[in-house]
Motif scaffolding. Structure first.
Motif, short mmCIF file in Angstrom:
data_model
loop_
_atom_site.label_atom_id
_atom_site.label_comp_id
_atom_site.label_asym_id
_atom_site.label_seq_id
_atom_site.Cartn_x
_atom_site.Cartn_y
_atom_site.Cartn_z
N ARG A 183 6.45 28.20 -41.78
CA ARG A 183 6.60 27.74 -40.41
C ARG A 183 7.22 28.83 -39.55
NH1 ARG A 183 9.41 21.91 -41.93
NH2 ARG A 183 7.68 21.08 -43.16
N GLN A 184 7.21 28.59 -38.24
CA GLN A 184 7.83 29.54 -37.33
C GLN A 184 9.33 29.59 -37.59
OE1 GLN A 184 6.90 28.82 -33.26
NE2 GLN A 184 8.01 30.62 -32.50
N ARG A 194 12.41 26.92 -41.71
CA ARG A 194 12.35 27.07 -40.26
C ARG A 194 13.59 27.77 -39.72
NH1 ARG A 194 12.08 20.94 -39.11
NH2 ARG A 194 13.32 21.03 -41.02
#
Length: 256
Positions: free
Chosen positions: A42-43, A200
């Motif tokens: 994920r970002q 994240r």
């Protein structure tokens, strides 16, 4: 007369061994396939806290069966070092080994910290697994099953707000029995890495990996991109084996 007594003692010990083996195999052991349910990366948000003191602690919760005050002693050590966040392995809740006590609730009350628990398995109404103590705010928790045969292993995944930042804190426990379970442990480590790479937030991974840094599967794991070892690999964490089995690992963005 002495021979009969000796035979009785041997038979009692044998019966106890068979009972314990049956309990482990029938009540605890599982087979989990090698599939890993980690999500894609994920970002990443660089939400690093200002400062953290971190502890990892295999509390051997089963010791409470024969040692009164075991959890009180654990809590005293935690209070002595005043960590901001603690990873706990081998926590019991309501098991006969813990005299049916909830060790996570005991630690919460004795340390004044917030607690999260991740079940690895349950049996006869009791639970066994990993836990986390923190003086921060627990935003969310998840439990990731790790593949393998035998005693089920998991990784507790928590998002914590603390000291002006937000982190992903993982508490893991891999299979024991040294070289015998090397391939199982390697599969579990690969699964852990897949989960960590989907973080994240800045991550910290702690726990009992049940093998020293020079074991092939651990050496491979530590050499992967994005994993940073904290501490001295030569410092033992297991008194009897005189080996380091317990680890604190971070992403490269931390200043240690």
């Amino acid at each position: 007369m002495r021979r009969r007594r000796a035979v009785r003692i041997v038979l009692v010990l044998l019966a106890l061994f068979v009972a314990m083996a049956a309990y482990r195999v029938l009540g605890v052991y599982e087979f989990r396939s090698g599939e890993c349910t980690a999500t894609p990366p994920r970002q990443f948000a660089a939400t690093y806290p200002k400062r953290l003191t971190v502890m990892t602690f295999n509390i051997e919760g089963h010791a409470s069966l024969l040692k009164s005050g075991h959890i009180e002693d654990i809590a005293a050590v935690i209070r002595k070092y005043a960590p901001d966040i603690v990873g706990i392995n081998e926590a019991h809740r309501g098991t006969w080994q813990a005299r049916f006590a909830d060790q996570t609730e005991q630690l919460r009350l004795l340390t004044g910290m917030n607690v999260a628990f991740g079940q690895s398995y349950s049996f006869l109404g009791g639970e066994f697994g990993n836990a986390m103590l923190t003086r921060g705010e627990i935003v969310s928790t998840d439990v990731h099953e790790l593949p393998g045969t035998g005693e089920p292993r998991t990784m507790l995944d928590s998002v914590v707000r603390i000291d002006g930042g937000t982190i992903q804190f993982y508490v893991a426990h891999t299979s024991s029995w040294g070289p015998v379970n090397r391939e199982t442990r390697r599969t579990q480590l690969n699964c852990m890495l897949a989960h960590v790479r989907s973080s994240r937030h800045p991550f910290i991974l702690v726990g009992d990996l049940n093998a020293p840094p020079d074991a092939p599967e651990i050496a491979e794991f530590l050499a992967r991109d994005g994993m940073r070892f904290v501490g001295d690999p030569k410092t033992p964490t297991h008194r009897v084996l005189d080996q380091r089995l317990d680890y604190i690992l971070t992403d490269p963005g931390w200043i240690v």
